[in-house]
Design an enzyme around this catalytic site. Structure first.
Site, PDB file in Angstrom:
ATOM      1  N   THR A  68      31.657  -2.342  26.049  1.00  0.00           N
ATOM      2  CA  THR A  68      32.799  -1.655  26.652  1.00  0.00           C
ATOM      3  C   THR A  68      32.326  -0.696  27.738  1.00  0.00           C
ATOM      4  OG1 THR A  68      32.712  -0.114  24.793  1.00  0.00           O
ATOM      5  CG2 THR A  68      34.442  -1.802  24.747  1.00  0.00           C
ATOM      6  N   LYS A  94      33.809   0.587  31.578  1.00  0.00           N
ATOM      7  CA  LYS A  94      33.940   1.972  32.046  1.00  0.00           C
ATOM      8  C   LYS A  94      33.303   2.141  33.432  1.00  0.00           C
ATOM      9  CE  LYS A  94      33.303   3.396  27.236  1.00  0.00           C
ATOM     10  NZ  LYS A  94      32.237   3.844  26.303  1.00  0.00           N
ATOM     11  N   LYS A 154      23.431   3.250  26.297  1.00  0.00           N
ATOM     12  CA  LYS A 154      24.009   2.565  25.148  1.00  0.00           C
ATOM     13  C   LYS A 154      23.017   2.718  24.001  1.00  0.00           C
ATOM     14  CE  LYS A 154      24.203  -1.115  27.808  1.00  0.00           C
ATOM     15  NZ  LYS A 154      25.358  -1.974  27.755  1.00  0.00           N
ATOM     16  N   ARG A 155      23.399   2.349  22.785  1.00  0.00           N
ATOM     17  CA  ARG A 155      22.454   2.399  21.684  1.00  0.00           C
ATOM     18  C   ARG A 155      21.175   1.651  22.066  1.00  0.00           C
ATOM     19  NH1 ARG A 155      23.938   4.924  16.750  1.00  0.00           N
ATOM     20  NH2 ARG A 155      21.977   4.054  16.011  1.00  0.00           N
ATOM     21  N   HIS A 201      32.671  -8.102  14.852  1.00  0.00           N
ATOM     22  CA  HIS A 201      32.029  -7.397  15.969  1.00  0.00           C
ATOM     23  C   HIS A 201      30.626  -7.873  16.281  1.00  0.00           C
ATOM     24  CE1 HIS A 201      34.878  -4.164  17.028  1.00  0.00           C
ATOM     25  NE2 HIS A 201      35.293  -4.319  15.783  1.00  0.00           N
ATOM     26  N   LYS A 208      19.833  -5.355  23.195  1.00  0.00           N
ATOM     27  CA  LYS A 208      20.375  -4.805  24.447  1.00  0.00           C
ATOM     28  C   LYS A 208      19.315  -4.738  25.550  1.00  0.00           C
ATOM     29  CE  LYS A 208      24.052  -2.009  22.228  1.00  0.00           C
ATOM     30  NZ  LYS A 208      25.289  -2.287  22.987  1.00  0.00           N
TER      31      LYS A 208
HETATM   32  C1  LIG Z   1      31.459   3.171  25.510  1.00  0.00           C
HETATM   33  C2  LIG Z   1      30.433   3.812  24.667  1.00  0.00           C
HETATM   34  C3  LIG Z   1      29.532   3.027  23.944  1.00  0.00           C
HETATM   35  C4  LIG Z   1      29.492   1.519  24.034  1.00  0.00           C
HETATM   36  O1  LIG Z   1      28.564   1.164  25.031  1.00  0.00           O
HETATM   37  P1  LIG Z   1      28.055  -0.356  25.199  1.00  0.00           P
HETATM   38  O2  LIG Z   1      27.248  -0.296  26.446  1.00  0.00           O
HETATM   39  O3  LIG Z   1      29.277  -1.193  25.350  1.00  0.00           O
HETATM   40  O4  LIG Z   1      27.257  -0.657  24.001  1.00  0.00           O
HETATM   41  C5  LIG Z   1      28.593   3.681  23.160  1.00  0.00           C
HETATM   42  N1  LIG Z   1      28.547   5.017  23.086  1.00  0.00           N
HETATM   43  C6  LIG Z   1      29.389   5.797  23.779  1.00  0.00           C
HETATM   44  C7  LIG Z   1      29.266   7.278  23.672  1.00  0.00           C
HETATM   45  C8  LIG Z   1      30.364   5.227  24.591  1.00  0.00           C
HETATM   46  O5  LIG Z   1      31.214   6.022  25.265  1.00  0.00           O
END
Ligand SMILES: *Cc1c(COP(=O)(O)O)cnc(C)c1O
Length: 878
Positions: free
Chosen positions: A718, A722, A607-608, A416, A613
């Site tokens: 991911t 979305k 995101k985190r 990952h 990032k």
């Molecule tokens: C999809 C999702 C992530 C992943 O987000 P990235 O932008 O791909 O890092 C992290 N936290 C939650 C709650 C998510 O639904």
């Protein structure tokens, strides 16, 4: 901005206000004496052995009321939303249980090859809404709940997120479980039942992140089934004595034994009876007390032993892509030994369970890989490799070679990350102490690997020296790679990088065919149908096919393409986006008390929080825009595109730089939102406590979302998928799955900027050896940094360490990408002002997202890796 928090309330679960009321719309029958007769337990309708199909609204209300009275032991005359949620959940659970039992019984009878998904994280979010949609019972429950005097949305909101994960890796596991069940694939998940999930994020008056525990199990969890009869003893410490009978066997004895107890979570498939299982382990002291120390009068010592056993599954570690701070070798403090014990506890319990199930089927041990495939989600479960070796050699009397053949045909490893600081390494002395037998086996694997290479005339012994360094450490990615049948990355670029960087030597010596790619996916059930019901309904109406068809074959969305040219359709499309913005604004108003304008472009990065990032790039861009607005005349401002910027995300509690980024965002928001010169054109919000449920509100409301990692650092991402599935456009770097999204939707429908992966190494080299002052290299950025230093956003110098990461080595290339980032933001503004063209792009984006369904991804794993097949499950029981 964010709500101010009274520090005294931090950590205390906030009790929702209770609105008690009587159930209406349900008339109980009267008995002979005229007293109300309330139903007891679930009396749902059964016809021809089918219940889920025939459960009508009447049956739903009967079942809910029954649960209120019996399962909850509450009076139907006074019930609050929480009680209504619990009763509705128990009622839905009755339906799941029938399917779950049927599914498991079918597997036991048919004995198909099964796959097991080992993941230390499952970020499930809420279950009720998802379960009802998958069962096809949402409408009936909505009606039923309404008849009883409640509102379905309020009832759904009562559920706490199951937040047993940090971010993308854990959410991916959850999406894969949904897809496995929906595709009728025999897949089980194995994880840990943490008492505390990912911490709750609070924002202090100064804008600092504070962490409070997440006691998610405080209200009973209706979705789990305790299996107090399914337990295993797990050993730690002690001694491993090799036998001198020439077999290579050893006996591991002494030490500490901890009990693993199973809890099962039902995973309903969509539009099928197939209901899979997620088994989570809880650790318990083997016997409540250690009687020996108890008798010796050592009461505290005895209690301590029981504490340390329960500690293993007490809390999820809150690190995401951080085992130490990047390029700074400051270890982020965490209880390493406990984390190692977590990993072993979970893999050992899961393997024991898998082995017992396999043996119950009465097969020969040599057939193990014909019936079992085990997917390692990152390196966290890598100890499963030496553990299976131990079982096969020490318990099953196989030779080393026989055991190794089985192991290397059973495991599959998904990488990952290629970030060096996020690669797991365990100190040899620690493993030696906690798992003495496993350390012997790891040494043997390393040595055998070298013998094998030598026999192939490969001189580079370094290759399998995955025990390296001073002090010696085990590189878990290397161990996972050598012990697995196949290794994959999670997007095309990332899989390429895995093969050319961290596992390069293995490609050379084991062959490229061991390596593959499975691009991540997301479940369209949760991430479109559930979170954006209006858009889902419009799609169904427009495609003129059943929802259950396109939700299972997402490439059907392509049928939307011609409608991009249809003006009336575009109007409906954009009206839905607008209502989703209003839904978000309403959510922010009720939870934070803030009023958000909805007549603006919504720009989202959630995101985190991590340097790679680059939330910093985004906030610096916002500040740049703020000063640009302040310079404008009123006439100029009239032409400006209004923008509302949202951030959300958690930082690892010990990740100082990431926490400073949050603080900066919060304080910039305070200044910007209060400035009469600019607040009409630019607003900024940091929404605290990012979660799956918050994502479900934010994503459908987004016009554009940002995925702006330094090229080559984001394995896939991911949330990018979305957003695009919900018609939000993508602003991003040429990284991870962004690249494949652009390939699908067309480059003219995404906004790309920044340097490409091959340039990154050179640029970093330049920063170190030929640095150019920022004033020269990027004057607009220098201006922004200086304003922050000058205290325009307060802080009294607190941001300097954050700014210095950019001014000094700038490892993540902010100074290199800033100009093209700003230029691209301007292109976004321009594009947004052409409303009709923008909506066309939005429609085309959704239409081309078929590839990113997790159904496609899980089928790739099933076919190309695990070699498992779907098993159809009869509806309504056997
Ligand atoms: C999809 C999702 C992530 C992943 O987000 P990235 O932008 O791909 O890092 C992290 N936290 C939650 C709650 C998510 O639904």
């Amino acid at each position: 901005m964010t709500s101010t928090i009274d520090p005294k309330t931090i950590g205390k679960p906030q009790r929702p206000r209770r609105h008690v009321r009587t159930l209406t719309g349900y008339t109980p029958e009267k008995d002979a004496s005229g007293k109300d007769q309330w139903p007891r337990g679930d009396e749902g309708v059964w016809r021809d052995g089918m219940r889920t199909v025939d459960k009508d609204v009447q049956a739903v209300t009967r079942s809910i009321v029954g649960h209120v009275q019996t399962s909850l032991a509450r009076q139907a005359y006074n019930l609050d939303n929480l009680g209504a949620y619990q009763a509705a959940a128990l009622s839905a659970r009755d339906d799941l249980l029938v399917n779950w039992n049927t599914t498991q019984l079918t597997f036991t009878r048919k004995q198909p090859k099964r796959a097991y998904y080992l993941s230390l994280e499952f970020l499930m979010g809420r279950t009720l809404d998802n379960a009802l949609l998958n069962l096809g019972l949402k409408d009936k429950f909505t009606d039923g709940v309404q008849k009883l005097g409640f509102n379905m949305e309020d009832v759904i909101e009562q559920e706490r997120d199951a937040a047993l994960g940090n971010g993308g890796l854990g959410r991916l596991a959850a999406c894969y479980l949904d897809s496995s069940a929906s595709q009728e694939l025999p897949v089980w998940g194995y994880g840990l039942r943490y008492k505390y999930g990912i911490f709750q994020q609070l924002i202090s008056p100064q804008g600092e992140q504070l962490e409070a525990p997440d006691p998610w199990l405080d209200n009973q969890n209706p979705w789990e089934l305790p299996r107090l009869d399914v337990t295993y003893d797990i050993r730690f410490y002690g001694r491993a004595d090799r036998l001198d009978d020439g077999t290579g066997r050893a006996v591991w004895h002494g030490g500490q034994e901890v009990l693993a107890v199973a809890y099962d979570v039902m995973i309903p498939g969509y539009d099928t009876a197939s209901t899979n299982n997620l088994r989570l382990w809880e650790s318990k002291p083997q016997r409540g007390f250690d009687l020996n120390s108890f008798n010796a009068g050592n009461y505290e010592g005895a209690v301590e032993a029981s504490n340390s056993a329960s500690a293993i599954t007490s809390v999820l570690y809150p690190n995401d892509h951080t085992t130490c701070a990047p390029n700074r070798s400051i270890p982020i403090h965490f209880g390493k030994e406990l984390r190692l014990k977590q990993q072993y506890f979970w893999t050992a319990a899961s393997l024991a369970d898998i082995m017992r199930r396999f043996k119950n089927a009465g097969k020969n041990i040599r057939e193990f890989p014909d019936f079992v495939a085990i997917q390692l989600n990152d390196t966290h479960p890598t100890l499963a490799i030496p553990e299976l070796m131990r079982i096969l050699i020490d318990d099953e009397d196989l030779t080393w070679d026989q055991a190794w053949t089985i192991v290397t045909n059973t495991f599959f490893y998904t990488n990952h990350t290629v970030l060096p600081e996020a690669l797991e390494k365990w100190p040899v002395p620690l493993i030696e102490n906690v798992l003495p037998r496993h350390m012997q086996i790891i040494y043997d694997i390393s040595m055998n690997g070298q013998v094998l290479l030598a026999s192939n005339h490969v001189s580079d012994i370094q290759l399998t020296a995955f025990v390296e360094g001073q002090p010696k450490q085990v590189r878990m990615a290397h161990l996972a790679c050598i012990g697995s049948r196949k290794v994959n990355g999670v997007a095309e670029l990332h899989s390429e990088l895995v093969q050319t960087t961290i596992l390069k030597d293995f490609v050379e010596f084991e062959g490229v065919s061991k390596f593959g790619n499975v691009t991540n996916g997301i479940t369209p059930r949760r991430w479109l149908d559930q979170c954006n019901p209006e858009l889902s309904a419009l799609i169904t109406k427009t495609l003129k096919i059943e929802k259950s068809v396109w939700l299972k074959d997402l490439t059907k969305l392509e049928g939307l393409l011609p409608f991009a040219e249809d003006k009336a359709f575009r109007a409906q499309w954009s009206a839905i986006k607008q209502r989703n913005k209003e839904r978000l604004a309403h959510h922010v108003q009720t939870t934070l008390g803030l009023i958000i304008r909805t007549d603006a472009m919504f720009d989202v990065q959630i995101k985190r929080i991590h340097e790679y990032k680059r939330q910093t790039l985004n906030i610096l861009g916002v500040i740049h825009r703020y000063f640009a607005l302040k310079k404008m005349t009123p006439e100029e401002k009239k032409k400006v595109n209004r923008r509302v910027v949202f951030f959300a995300g958690k930082a690892a509690p010990a990740y100082y730089i990431a926490k400073l980024t949050i603080r900066l965002i919060v304080n910039v928001a305070r200044v910007i939102n209060a400035d009469p010169d600019t607040k009409e054109y630019l607003q900024l919000y940091f929404l605290p406590d990012y979660s799956v449920s918050l994502a479900e509100v934010l994503i459908p409301a987004s016009d554009i979302s940002q995925h702006i990692s330094t090229a080559g650092t984001e394995a896939s991402g991911t949330s990018n998928m979305k957003f695009c599935l919900n018609g939000g456009l993508l602003l991003g770097t040429v990284d991870g799955a962004n690249i494949e999204i652009a390939e699908e939707v067309g480059e003219n429908n995404v906004f790309f900027f920044g340097h490409l992966t091959p340039a990154v190494e050179d640029l970093r080299y330049q920063h170190l050896y030929h640095p150019v002052p920022i004033e020269e290299k990027c004057p607009p950025l220098a201006f922004v940094l200086n304003q922050i230093s000058a205290g325009v956003f307060g802080g009294d110098g607190v941001y300097e360490p954050l700014l210095n990461t950019i001014r000094q080595s700038d490892y993540y290339l902010i100074t290199d990408d800033f100009d093209s980032y700003i230029a691209t933001l301007e292109m976004v503004d321009e594009a947004y002002l052409d409303k009709e063209e923008w909506i066309k792009k939005s429609i085309r984006t959704t239409a081309k997202m078929g590839k990113f369904s997790s159904d496609r991804a899980i089928n790739e794993y099933a076919e190309s890796y695990w070699n498992i097949e779907p098993v159809s499950i009869p509806t309504g029981g056997l």
